[in-house]
Design a protein around this motif. Structure first.
Motif, PDB file in Angstrom:
ATOM      1  N   LEU A  62      27.020  55.343 -56.553  1.00 50.74           N
ATOM      2  CA  LEU A  62      27.298  54.184 -57.401  1.00 50.74           C
ATOM      3  C   LEU A  62      26.525  52.949 -56.946  1.00 50.74           C
ATOM      4  CD1 LEU A  62      31.154  54.613 -57.857  1.00 50.74           C
ATOM      5  CD2 LEU A  62      29.362  55.087 -59.537  1.00 50.74           C
ATOM      6  N   PHE A  63      26.547  52.680 -55.640  1.00 53.23           N
ATOM      7  CA  PHE A  63      25.886  51.487 -55.107  1.00 53.23           C
ATOM      8  C   PHE A  63      24.374  51.563 -55.306  1.00 53.23           C
ATOM      9  CE2 PHE A  63      23.797  49.210 -51.643  1.00 53.23           C
ATOM     10  CZ  PHE A  63      24.356  47.946 -51.762  1.00 53.23           C
TER      11      PHE A  63
ATOM     12  N   GLY B 168      22.503  53.920 -56.799  1.00 51.78           N
ATOM     13  CA  GLY B 168      22.087  54.310 -58.145  1.00 51.78           C
ATOM     14  C   GLY B 168      22.094  53.158 -59.126  1.00 51.78           C
ATOM     15  N   SER B 169      23.118  52.314 -59.047  1.00 58.40           N
ATOM     16  CA  SER B 169      23.175  51.174 -59.971  1.00 58.40           C
ATOM     17  C   SER B 169      22.061  50.172 -59.676  1.00 58.40           C
ATOM     18  CB  SER B 169      24.545  50.494 -59.909  1.00 58.40           C
ATOM     19  OG  SER B 169      24.798  49.948 -58.632  1.00 58.40           O
ATOM     20  N   ILE B 170      21.741  49.974 -58.400  1.00 62.23           N
ATOM     21  CA  ILE B 170      20.642  49.059 -58.069  1.00 62.23           C
ATOM     22  C   ILE B 170      19.317  49.630 -58.553  1.00 62.23           C
ATOM     23  CG2 ILE B 170      19.322  48.013 -56.179  1.00 62.23           C
ATOM     24  CD1 ILE B 170      21.981  47.741 -54.655  1.00 62.23           C
ATOM     25  N   PHE B 171      19.090  50.912 -58.304  1.00 63.87           N
ATOM     26  CA  PHE B 171      17.846  51.532 -58.791  1.00 63.87           C
ATOM     27  C   PHE B 171      17.712  51.338 -60.300  1.00 63.87           C
ATOM     28  CE2 PHE B 171      18.185  54.854 -55.171  1.00 63.87           C
ATOM     29  CZ  PHE B 171      17.467  54.044 -54.305  1.00 63.87           C
ATOM     30  N   ALA B 172      18.774  51.623 -61.032  1.00 63.60           N
ATOM     31  CA  ALA B 172      18.730  51.510 -62.499  1.00 63.60           C
ATOM     32  C   ALA B 172      18.511  50.067 -62.945  1.00 63.60           C
ATOM     33  CB  ALA B 172      20.021  52.063 -63.102  1.00 63.60           C
ATOM     34  N   LEU B 173      19.206  49.133 -62.296  1.00 64.19           N
ATOM     35  CA  LEU B 173      19.069  47.724 -62.685  1.00 64.19           C
ATOM     36  C   LEU B 173      17.662  47.197 -62.414  1.00 64.19           C
ATOM     37  CD1 LEU B 173      22.535  46.430 -61.460  1.00 64.19           C
ATOM     38  CD2 LEU B 173      21.695  46.369 -63.821  1.00 64.19           C
TER      39      LEU B 173
ATOM     40  N   PHE C  28      20.441  48.654 -68.552  1.00 66.90           N
ATOM     41  CA  PHE C  28      21.522  49.053 -67.665  1.00 66.90           C
ATOM     42  C   PHE C  28      22.339  47.878 -67.122  1.00 66.90           C
ATOM     43  CE2 PHE C  28      18.358  52.526 -67.158  1.00 66.90           C
ATOM     44  CZ  PHE C  28      19.132  53.549 -67.680  1.00 66.90           C
ATOM     45  N   LYS C  29      22.320  46.743 -67.804  1.00 71.45           N
ATOM     46  CA  LYS C  29      23.030  45.576 -67.271  1.00 71.45           C
ATOM     47  C   LYS C  29      24.533  45.811 -67.133  1.00 71.45           C
ATOM     48  CE  LYS C  29      22.575  43.259 -71.650  1.00 71.45           C
ATOM     49  NZ  LYS C  29      22.006  42.095 -72.289  1.00 71.45           N
ATOM     50  N   PHE C  30      25.086  46.765 -67.853  1.00 64.58           N
ATOM     51  CA  PHE C  30      26.510  47.089 -67.721  1.00 64.58           C
ATOM     52  C   PHE C  30      26.831  47.655 -66.335  1.00 64.58           C
ATOM     53  CE2 PHE C  30      24.543  51.008 -69.096  1.00 64.58           C
ATOM     54  CZ  PHE C  30      25.215  51.989 -68.382  1.00 64.58           C
ATOM     55  N   LEU C  31      25.804  48.070 -65.585  1.00 60.38           N
ATOM     56  CA  LEU C  31      26.025  48.623 -64.252  1.00 60.38           C
ATOM     57  C   LEU C  31      26.186  47.549 -63.174  1.00 60.38           C
ATOM     58  CD1 LEU C  31      23.486  51.602 -64.200  1.00 60.38           C
ATOM     59  CD2 LEU C  31      25.977  51.699 -64.405  1.00 60.38           C
TER      60      LEU C  31
ATOM     61  N   PRO D 290      29.098  46.558 -56.544  1.00 62.32           N
ATOM     62  CA  PRO D 290      30.093  46.233 -55.515  1.00 62.32           C
ATOM     63  C   PRO D 290      31.215  47.268 -55.405  1.00 62.32           C
ATOM     64  CG  PRO D 290      30.216  44.654 -57.322  1.00 62.32           C
ATOM     65  CD  PRO D 290      29.019  45.512 -57.570  1.00 62.32           C
ATOM     66  N   MET D 291      31.542  47.929 -56.509  1.00 71.62           N
ATOM     67  CA  MET D 291      32.557  48.991 -56.424  1.00 71.62           C
ATOM     68  C   MET D 291      32.049  50.143 -55.563  1.00 71.62           C
ATOM     69  SD  MET D 291      34.425  49.130 -60.142  1.00 71.62           S
ATOM     70  CE  MET D 291      32.960  49.461 -61.085  1.00 71.62           C
TER      71      MET D 291
END
Length: 118
Positions: A80-81, A83-88, A95-98, A103-104
């Motif tokens: 989650l941490f 992966g969300s940064i890579f996508a953003l 992917f702004k919803f990520l 932080p979660m």
């Protein structure tokens, strides 16, 4: 999660982190990505490698390789941490919803490590 799965997850995370680090260092500049975003990508890459190595070590420990929470929390938190940064970084608009996921994921990683201390 058993020790075999932890070992495989750790191996995959270490490999992905190394590949992401190389891509971040060489491939992102040519895409016109801002230096701050490249630094974020590198941070995500480092966390992926570090947590991959931690999962490899965890898989070898007689007590923690069968811990019901620690390994899965670290593995899921890393996904989650980082992966969300890579996508953003690669496509913030799509992917702004990520944004809140990052932080979660970090909290989940922390919880996994703290659970081993309890």
């Amino acid at each position: 999660m058993n020790s075999n799965l932890l070992w495989r997850a750790g191996s995959c995370y270490a490999a992905v982190g190394i590949m992401a680090g190389a891509f971040g260092a060489h491939g992102l500049k040519s895409r016109g990505i801002a230096p701050e975003s490249i630094a974020s990508f590198q941070t995500a890459s480092h966390y992926t490698v570090f947590n991959g190595l931690a999962l490899l070590l965890l898989s070898l420990h007689p007590r923690f390789s069968v811990h019901r929470f620690a390994g899965p929390a670290i593995a899921a938190g890393t996904f989650l941490f980082s992966g969300s940064i890579f996508a953003l970084v690669l496509n913030r608009d799509r992917f702004k919803f990520l944004g809140p996921v990052t932080p979660m994921g970090g909290l989940l990683m922390i919880a996994g490590y703290v659970s081993m201390a309890l």
